[in-house]
Design a protein around this motif. Sequence first.
Motif, PDB file in Angstrom:
ATOM      1  N   ILE A 167       4.756   9.357   3.466  1.00  0.00           N
ATOM      2  CA  ILE A 167       5.552   8.427   4.188  1.00  0.00           C
ATOM      3  C   ILE A 167       6.381   8.001   2.868  1.00  0.00           C
ATOM      4  CG2 ILE A 167       4.461   5.920   4.024  1.00  0.00           C
ATOM      5  CD1 ILE A 167       2.227   6.681   4.568  1.00  0.00           C
ATOM      6  N   ASP A 182     -11.411  16.221  10.782  1.00  0.00           N
ATOM      7  CA  ASP A 182     -10.310  17.402  11.427  1.00  0.00           C
ATOM      8  C   ASP A 182      -9.235  17.851  11.209  1.00  0.00           C
ATOM      9  OD1 ASP A 182      -9.652  14.847  12.488  1.00  0.00           O
ATOM     10  OD2 ASP A 182     -10.174  15.247  14.249  1.00  0.00           O
ATOM     11  N   LEU A 183      -9.087  17.167   9.741  1.00  0.00           N
ATOM     12  CA  LEU A 183      -7.272  17.090   8.974  1.00  0.00           C
ATOM     13  C   LEU A 183      -7.646  18.028   8.116  1.00  0.00           C
ATOM     14  CD1 LEU A 183      -5.400  14.555   9.478  1.00  0.00           C
ATOM     15  CD2 LEU A 183      -5.212  16.127  11.044  1.00  0.00           C
ATOM     16  N   ARG A 230      -0.689  15.468   2.850  1.00  0.00           N
ATOM     17  CA  ARG A 230       0.833  15.121   3.508  1.00  0.00           C
ATOM     18  C   ARG A 230       0.658  13.758   4.437  1.00  0.00           C
ATOM     19  NH1 ARG A 230       2.654  19.707   6.857  1.00  0.00           N
ATOM     20  NH2 ARG A 230       1.403  18.399   8.848  1.00  0.00           N
ATOM     21  N   LEU A 231      -0.793  13.438   4.828  1.00  0.00           N
ATOM     22  CA  LEU A 231      -0.329  11.752   5.510  1.00  0.00           C
ATOM     23  C   LEU A 231       0.764  10.977   4.675  1.00  0.00           C
ATOM     24  CD1 LEU A 231      -0.788  10.942   8.135  1.00  0.00           C
ATOM     25  CD2 LEU A 231      -3.447  10.260   7.541  1.00  0.00           C
ATOM     26  N   LYS A 232      -0.620  10.672   3.626  1.00  0.00           N
ATOM     27  CA  LYS A 232       0.083   9.865   2.865  1.00  0.00           C
ATOM     28  C   LYS A 232       0.886  10.679   2.040  1.00  0.00           C
ATOM     29  CE  LYS A 232      -0.552   6.608   0.084  1.00  0.00           C
ATOM     30  NZ  LYS A 232      -1.086   5.431   0.618  1.00  0.00           N
ATOM     31  N   ARG A 269       0.860  -1.534   0.335  1.00  0.00           N
ATOM     32  CA  ARG A 269      -0.699   0.218  -0.116  1.00  0.00           C
ATOM     33  C   ARG A 269       1.338   1.365   0.056  1.00  0.00           C
ATOM     34  NH1 ARG A 269      -4.230  -2.650   4.383  1.00  0.00           N
ATOM     35  NH2 ARG A 269      -5.062  -4.085   3.383  1.00  0.00           N
ATOM     36  N   LYS A 270       2.401   1.117   0.591  1.00  0.00           N
ATOM     37  CA  LYS A 270       2.658   2.219   0.943  1.00  0.00           C
ATOM     38  C   LYS A 270       3.930   2.480  -1.139  1.00  0.00           C
ATOM     39  CE  LYS A 270       4.436   2.382   5.233  1.00  0.00           C
ATOM     40  NZ  LYS A 270       5.174   2.380   6.515  1.00  0.00           N
ATOM     41  N   GLU A 302     -12.877   8.039   2.763  1.00  0.00           N
ATOM     42  CA  GLU A 302     -11.489   7.800   4.247  1.00  0.00           C
ATOM     43  C   GLU A 302     -10.347   8.866   5.145  1.00  0.00           C
ATOM     44  OE1 GLU A 302     -12.098   4.792   6.142  1.00  0.00           O
ATOM     45  OE2 GLU A 302     -12.532   3.652   4.341  1.00  0.00           O
ATOM     46  N   LEU A 303     -10.980  10.032   4.355  1.00  0.00           N
ATOM     47  CA  LEU A 303     -10.488  11.465   4.405  1.00  0.00           C
ATOM     48  C   LEU A 303     -10.629  11.547   5.918  1.00  0.00           C
ATOM     49  CD1 LEU A 303     -11.425  13.711   1.982  1.00  0.00           C
ATOM     50  CD2 LEU A 303      -8.714  12.579   1.869  1.00  0.00           C
ATOM     51  N   PHE A 304     -10.111  12.553   7.249  1.00  0.00           N
ATOM     52  CA  PHE A 304      -9.877  12.757   8.382  1.00  0.00           C
ATOM     53  C   PHE A 304     -10.534  13.966   8.458  1.00  0.00           C
ATOM     54  CE2 PHE A 304      -6.405   9.370   7.863  1.00  0.00           C
ATOM     55  CZ  PHE A 304      -6.617   8.832   9.263  1.00  0.00           C
ATOM     56  N   ARG A 351      -3.964  12.867  -3.460  1.00  0.00           N
ATOM     57  CA  ARG A 351      -3.540  11.996  -1.868  1.00  0.00           C
ATOM     58  C   ARG A 351      -3.443  10.434  -2.501  1.00  0.00           C
ATOM     59  NH1 ARG A 351      -6.808   9.748   3.279  1.00  0.00           N
ATOM     60  NH2 ARG A 351      -7.848   9.037   2.057  1.00  0.00           N
ATOM     61  N   GLU A 390      -3.005  18.585   4.960  1.00  0.00           N
ATOM     62  CA  GLU A 390      -3.034  18.065   5.768  1.00  0.00           C
ATOM     63  C   GLU A 390      -2.667  16.669   5.787  1.00  0.00           C
ATOM     64  OE1 GLU A 390      -2.563  20.224  10.335  1.00  0.00           O
ATOM     65  OE2 GLU A 390      -4.286  19.255   9.255  1.00  0.00           O
TER      66      GLU A 390
END
Lengths: 214, 397
Positions: free
Chosen positions: A113, A100-101, A108-110, A84-85, A96-98, A154, A105
């Motif tokens: 990595i 509250d980010l 960037r979370l993805k 997955r990376k 599947e987003l966050f 993303r 962000e």
Amino acid sequence: MIVRFEKVIPLPMIEQDTSGSGIWEAESVLFEQGKRYLAEAASGRGKTSLLSIIFGLRKDYRGVARIDDADIRSFSGKQWSELRKYQLSFVFQGLELFGDLTAYENIRLKNGITRHKTTEAIRQMSERLGIGTFLNKKAGILSFGQQQRVAIIRALCQPFSFLLADECFSHIDHANSLKTFDLITEECSRQGAGLILTSLDGTGNMKFDQRLMV
Amino acid sequence: MRTLYKILWKDQSRNHLLWAFLGTVAGFVLLLGGIQFYLNIKNVLQENRDLLDPEYIVINKKVDIGQTLGLTTAGFTVEEIDEIRKQPFAREVAPFISNMFPVSAYTENERFPDFYTELFFEAVPDDYIDVKSEQWKWNREEGIIPVIIPQDYLNLYNFGFAQSQGLPRIPKEIISMVNVKIRLRGRAKFDDFPGKIIGFSNRINSILVPYDFLSWANKEYGYFENKGPSRIILVSNDPTNPEIVRFIEEKGYDTIREKLKSSRMNIILKFIVSFLVLLAAIIIGLAFLVFLLSLQLMISRSAEKIRRLSKLGYHYLEISRPYLLILFLLLLGVTLISMVLTGILTAKFSGLAAEWSLDIPEKIDGIIYITSFGLMLLIFLANMAGIFISTRRLCKG
């Protein structure tokens, strides 16, 4: 990378009528890196299941699914994480987003990595999809269509051999969908990657190597 | 990666962790303080051992009415002596022997008033006597009997009797110069020997003569029935060993209590410290549980986020990192704060002890560092395992 399905069928679909399905009825289905596949069907025919099985999210199926000849059931958590990376990217139907980010962000979370894209590249992609001004807004307050584009960007922020996109244009208007499709195919070409895209309809102007009825 | 921490730390119940933190600090201070306190007091007791001189413990049977009436014996039997000898705290055991014939002493000197008294003698092997003198030997040809009397006798005379009667005090040197005649009677004969007080014992409260002499004299004059030694001298490796007091009390024996004070203190100390350690263990156990539960709560509150991260390609070990960091920081905080508090307590205690002229170190012992490090490691590893299990399960599902 080659993905091969050998008589794969999700357990809940065994009882269902799958007649005419080019996936669940087939002896063997082959997805080759570098090619673009469209998996089309009405709701409930198992489009999401197809992508989820490849991505290792669903294990409740019969038959054998292989990635480069290896049975994916044998993959460890570590192997899935590596896949997955570096190998498989997914645009989830549920995004599947966050919430509250901020949009940035989330991306960037993805990207953090593998540091696949520069900040500038991310900004340019966002501009192209018309969400450049929303990057610093919380993802939760964006419209679903805007969130879909955040999720697509993303997904492009990592190296991959296959991009799995699950109804990723469902809330984007036709003109924007085409722009987005261009961005996706550009990135796939650059990476020499395959694309498996599922859709209900409305993909008339998009070019695929193979259209499969699910 | 910063974003990962931001996601997983957000909206977490900080109160739970704060209570776990405070509880663990309290438990740790109690535990470390208890250990330090125990070590300090134990050292003091051991240092004062020579001062109290309790390595030589004189044991006798308690005097009871049965002995007075002649129904029970006051002497130790061979079996009883053997039993004492077998105790783990007993290094050496020596019975006293006493005269088995009448003894009296009198003076014949112009410079001193005449003096006559009935006497008794006891003897123990030379090694057990705290007075070392070249005159302490029995030679039949010379015929001089060296005698050691308790320091207490002289003190009684000088500070009690002489003071109240207006008599002059007598220094030790003078006493040693007085020539005493000692008369031994028995087996239809009597003999006079010159006697000489050659020293004063602080250890043995009796009138001592050389062992050789008394053995010989008992053979020569003795006719009393041998009832076994009425007193026993016990040499102990560790006079602070609480077993000594327990044994003596169990058997109904008696000893000079003062000498076993440190042993009794040791019992009380051990009791207090065990209680403290038990309490500390309970508190630490509870705090550990709160830690574990708080972290599990944090993780399960973030279950959805963790699953999502797993879909993005994060491995459960990577997802565990923010939790491990929190755990590490909290435990580090606990250790440091506990150390500082224990250090302060120790220093305060040392100051207090100095007022009682007890020498207690101001610094905490090395074992404290080892204990806290070991415990922290244990708590950390256990929690780490808990975190890994939970995140792994979420990533699989």
